[in-house]
Design a protein around this motif. Structure first.
Motif, PDB file in Angstrom:
ATOM      1  N   MET A  88       0.817  -1.357  -0.143  1.00 38.55           N
ATOM      2  CA  MET A  88      -0.147  -0.230   0.035  1.00 38.55           C
ATOM      3  C   MET A  88       0.815   1.145   0.075  1.00 38.55           C
ATOM      4  O   MET A  88       1.437   1.586   0.905  1.00 38.55           O
ATOM      5  N   ARG A  89       0.972   1.932  -1.057  1.00 40.77           N
ATOM      6  CA  ARG A  89       1.906   2.737  -1.121  1.00 40.77           C
ATOM      7  C   ARG A  89       0.916   4.460  -0.801  1.00 40.77           C
ATOM      8  O   ARG A  89      -0.056   4.458  -1.761  1.00 40.77           O
TER       9      ARG A  89
ATOM     10  N   THR B 261      10.077   0.758  -0.411  1.00 39.31           N
ATOM     11  CA  THR B 261      10.872  -0.353  -0.440  1.00 39.31           C
ATOM     12  C   THR B 261      10.128  -1.349   0.092  1.00 39.31           C
ATOM     13  O   THR B 261      10.341  -2.774  -0.325  1.00 39.31           O
ATOM     14  N   LEU B 262       9.326  -1.428   1.067  1.00 46.24           N
ATOM     15  CA  LEU B 262       8.610  -2.397   1.959  1.00 46.24           C
ATOM     16  C   LEU B 262       7.255  -2.641   1.121  1.00 46.24           C
ATOM     17  O   LEU B 262       6.339  -3.515   1.821  1.00 46.24           O
ATOM     18  N   GLY B 263       6.947  -1.791   0.173  1.00 50.10           N
ATOM     19  CA  GLY B 263       5.720  -1.968  -0.493  1.00 50.10           C
ATOM     20  C   GLY B 263       5.251  -3.563  -0.687  1.00 50.10           C
ATOM     21  O   GLY B 263       3.998  -3.965  -0.716  1.00 50.10           O
ATOM     22  N   ASN B 264       6.273  -4.122  -1.106  1.00 49.31           N
ATOM     23  CA  ASN B 264       5.837  -5.657  -1.630  1.00 49.31           C
ATOM     24  C   ASN B 264       6.468  -6.503  -0.547  1.00 49.31           C
ATOM     25  O   ASN B 264       6.968  -7.619  -0.854  1.00 49.31           O
ATOM     26  N   LEU B 265       6.671  -6.095   0.701  1.00 52.11           N
ATOM     27  CA  LEU B 265       7.327  -6.941   1.653  1.00 52.11           C
ATOM     28  C   LEU B 265       6.776  -8.414   1.814  1.00 52.11           C
ATOM     29  O   LEU B 265       7.469  -9.428   1.864  1.00 52.11           O
ATOM     30  N   THR B 266       5.308  -8.532   1.790  1.00 51.86           N
ATOM     31  CA  THR B 266       4.776  -9.937   1.672  1.00 51.86           C
ATOM     32  C   THR B 266       5.277 -10.766   0.777  1.00 51.86           C
ATOM     33  O   THR B 266       5.553 -11.948   0.916  1.00 51.86           O
TER      34      THR B 266
ATOM     35  N   GLY C 116       3.009   0.611  -9.948  1.00 49.61           N
ATOM     36  CA  GLY C 116       4.114   1.025  -9.260  1.00 49.61           C
ATOM     37  C   GLY C 116       4.745  -0.266  -8.569  1.00 49.61           C
ATOM     38  O   GLY C 116       5.826  -0.868  -8.549  1.00 49.61           O
ATOM     39  N   SER C 117       3.752  -1.114  -7.970  1.00 51.99           N
ATOM     40  CA  SER C 117       3.899  -2.268  -7.524  1.00 51.99           C
ATOM     41  C   SER C 117       4.499  -3.405  -8.576  1.00 51.99           C
ATOM     42  O   SER C 117       5.283  -4.203  -7.998  1.00 51.99           O
TER      43      SER C 117
END
Lengths: 382, 382, 382
Positions: B1-2, B93-98, B303-304
């Motif tokens: 979630m950005r 940076t952490l947007g796709n952490l999962t 973006g993701s």
């Protein structure tokens, strides 16, 4: 180096004897031209020790760069004296003369793979390295740069369709695994004639019926003095002969040198030859970008790429019936097809919006670097 | 979630002890979070009966969804406290952490095919399902929706070039039938370093030198209270650990479960993992579309996808040198290459005009359904 | 021939007996219709000497052209009487009736390759030959022509996504070398149902919820008198029967004739059938372009191509379960896939700018000529 502006001047035309003086003043303006000293060096070395392939390779690369610069300068000079339409015609036709002469030398030596790699490499280098470099160089000085979107989009369409045209035979043969042979050769001949006709109509369109769409903004260097016609023609013919001589040495040494230097033939054809042959155009494109004249940069990059696909490649196919051991086809190896398609799509995308910033250049250069890295690491057997 | 807006507030920062209360109030606002109960359930079940693969599979899927939602909420909370630039950097940076944590678990188990399928699937799912779903959900409420064309076009270009970058090694090896091996591994390593550098420059571009181009319109939910920094960090670290635990169970059970359920491994990696990993982002993108804030939806989706191609994938390659049995390459199976290319081109086309209506969503979802159907029916041997 | 304008008139409806007179007046207006004399000629010849394949081939080609023209005229006449929405629905559904009937005849004869070649050929011919021809014909009369960019872009997107949809199974099977069989057949069935559903939703979108986006500018020939409903229906049904009869003769003779004339089956299916089946629409598109109504030309060309991909192709797959020896799949030979993709991309590019000049037509026609030349020279074994 394409430059559509009017250079007719009121200065009285000097005599042909002034050619040397003009060349010298040119040298002072363009420090790159000092490399011209490598021309006699490489020709001498080739006589003395024809087996020094690696050294001959480096010297011939270094010698071609200033010759290419002189060649485009001379083309422009002659073009400027011929009036708008005829001049633009000459400019457009001889715009890739260096690439053409190098390829002819390779054709003469029967090195079809090198010819094809340099065609594909020139298209990829013009669209990714030249366009990307111009965006980066311009973007580092100017925050956002605008360019004529309609004209860029038209040229990108032309390039896209030209690339498609050159790719169809390779695609069809590849995906259907048709064995190369008569089919491929007949098709290449037919396509070459078709492409040259389309190119001719394109000249009619951009120089005659719809020339207002392609209007360039003006000069890069307003203060330079035009060469007289005779000087231009003498330099044009003389330098072309030198390019031919050096190209022959280059082609003769490149394979052994590449092997010794650990470079794959694909890398040499795609990257090294393309960068060497286009060095003069790149200088113009980059300095235009710095001068915030991105219209000109985009025009040079896309126009040159389209010309190679629509004119240089088919001319080489036709010439191959008279020069070299056997006729050359338009069939490329599949990796080259993929790279040309990707480069063209990237150029279409980048030029679509009519605006550029430095990061657009980074992205294009990154794709170019990826291609280069892939070709550099590719096992030579492939 | 950005979410790039400013969340610095004048509310006094509550103590870290309030974390539980914040989590509870969050639960009340987001009913999805009730799924959090599956987290202890799946961890318990794995201890009790580690062979119940099908049940473990379903429970771990159900458990990852609320964890992903909490994770992005915590990322945002921490980001909001760090100030604009640093916060946006963390968010991006952490947007796709999962996705990253799931892939790391698969990497650790040596399941390279699952890792690659989930990378390709995340790109396809973000561009087709998330973008298409946002267009459909928004279009059913609003007749025509406009979004910032310049920004969308830029992000689509970025995504396109990123996808190209990730595809080149696969394309070249495929079309030329180069055997995988040293070449592929060296190339993957070089490309990964290059891609991360390009990603870093992209952050510099979008967060520093040209941030005004990427300005977001504002809040989705204006009335939510920001979490204090300590709560955010505690939740961020804690939830990441839980995601790691559940991911390990998920990776351990997915293959057997897929077999029992009659799903191909390709379908699970491409569709199931991607939908699970991106559930939280999708919720945001869809509700933004309903609120007629399509700018945000398009930004999240494209973006993701770009981040996965430019950052997550190369990081996984680099990490594979230290985690798991052997290094992973960037080479994808050809079907995945085709799907990524098609998805990227569709996204470019759909976001090009700057306008959307419900049927654009239907078309994107139809292509996604076609991919899903193809993968579902694909013989497992392929 | 698609024509979305309102044709309800205040002229009292004449009796069904006037059908012959209407047909005659139609003949006077459209000299092409004199070819109608070939219809009895070919039917007679087939009875007398069924082995004269080459002559039957030429006569049936000549007979289909006027029948196709009458068919679209009758469709329009009936559509005009049915009111706006229902009429447009009929127009859209029967827009490619000729192609559908020819393909059904080929399906009945079990000639799946011919069916697929004519589907692929119709998409390529509509996007390259019809669009390119319209640009050229219009551009020779008008310096620059503008057309509704938003509508063209929407239709190009639709076509692009439709083509993608039809291509995915071929691409996946090709690149992964999955053997055709159950997988391919199941997938084709599922995709066909999906595509027809998407097509139905597309009708809802363009005829109901967002019809204002697709508004056509007006009439081509303002002064023509509408046929009465009964005449329209009688002509529609009668001519369809004749098309079916002639198509059967055409399908029966085409293979032997092609062999005798030295044409490959691929060339016949791709080029000849597509040009014959689309002759009526092309006439409309070209005369609209000359009348500076490029909106209509672009709409016919792209709309017809999209309809074939989204409606005609899947309907043929479904019908193949009941007609002919065995079910047909949606899997195309790879060369056809490449050509469809390229044609669609070229159409997207050409219609993107909203402006056209003669050279854009030349480029599209050149790509079409390249395809034709490639197919003509392709060894028949391929």
């Amino acid at each position: 180096m394409r430059d559509f502006h009017d250079r007719r001047s009121i200065v009285p035309p000097p005599s042909a004897a002034n050619a040397a003086r003009a060349a010298l003043s040119e040298l002072r303006r363009t420090p790159l031209l000092v490399l011209i000293l490598f021309v006699p060096a490489v020709i001498l070395l080739e006589q003395v020790s024809p087996e020094a392939h690696t050294l001959l390779f480096f010297l011939s690369v270094a010698a071609i760069v200033p010759l290419a610069a002189l060649l485009s300068r001379a083309t422009e000079a002659v073009a400027a004296k011929l009036g708008d339409t005829l001049g633009a015609l000459l400019n457009a036709t001889l715009g890739n003369l260096t690439e053409l002469v190098i390829s002819l030398a390779a054709l003469h030596a029967g090195q079809h793979l090198l010819v094809k790699a340099s065609i594909a490499g020139a298209i990829v280098t013009n669209t990714l390295f030249m366009l990307g470099g111009a965006f980066l160089v311009g973007g580092l000085k100017h925050h956002l740069q605008e360019f004529n979107r309609v004209s860029a989009r038209f040229q990108a369409s032309l390039l896209f369709l030209a690339t498609i045209a050159i790719l169809v035979p390779s695609l069809i043969s590849e995906v259907d695994r048709v064995p190369a042979g008569t089919f491929s050769q007949q098709l290449s001949l037919g396509l070459s004639l078709l492409l040259i006709a389309v190119y001719g109509l394109g000249m009619l369109f951009s120089l005659k019926t719809h020339r207002e769409l392609f209007a360039s903004g003006g000069h890069v260097d307003e203060d330079e003095k035009p060469w007289p016609l005779a000087v231009g023609i003498v330099v044009l013919v003389g330098v072309t002969l030198f390019v031919a001589m050096v190209s022959e040495i280059f082609v003769g040494s490149v394979q052994v040198a590449a092997q010794r230097l650990g470079m794959t033939p694909a890398f040499v054809g795609f990257i090294v030859v393309a960068l060497v042959g286009g060095a003069a155009e790149m200088t113009t494109a980059f300095s235009a970008a710095r001068a915030n004249r991105l219209d000109l940069s985009v025009g040079i990059a896309l126009g040159s790429a389209a010309q190679i696909a629509l004119f240089v490649a088919p001319v080489l196919v036709l010439v191959s019936y008279f020069v070299g051991p056997e006729p050359m086809s338009l069939q490329f190896w599949p990796g080259a097809v993929a790279m040309m398609l990707i480069a063209t799509m990237a150029a279409t995308l980048l030029s679509n919006g009519g605006r550029a910033a430095w990061y657009a250049g980074v992205m294009a250069l990154a794709v170019y670097a990826i291609f280069g890295l892939t070709l550099f690491l590719l096992p030579p057997s492939a």
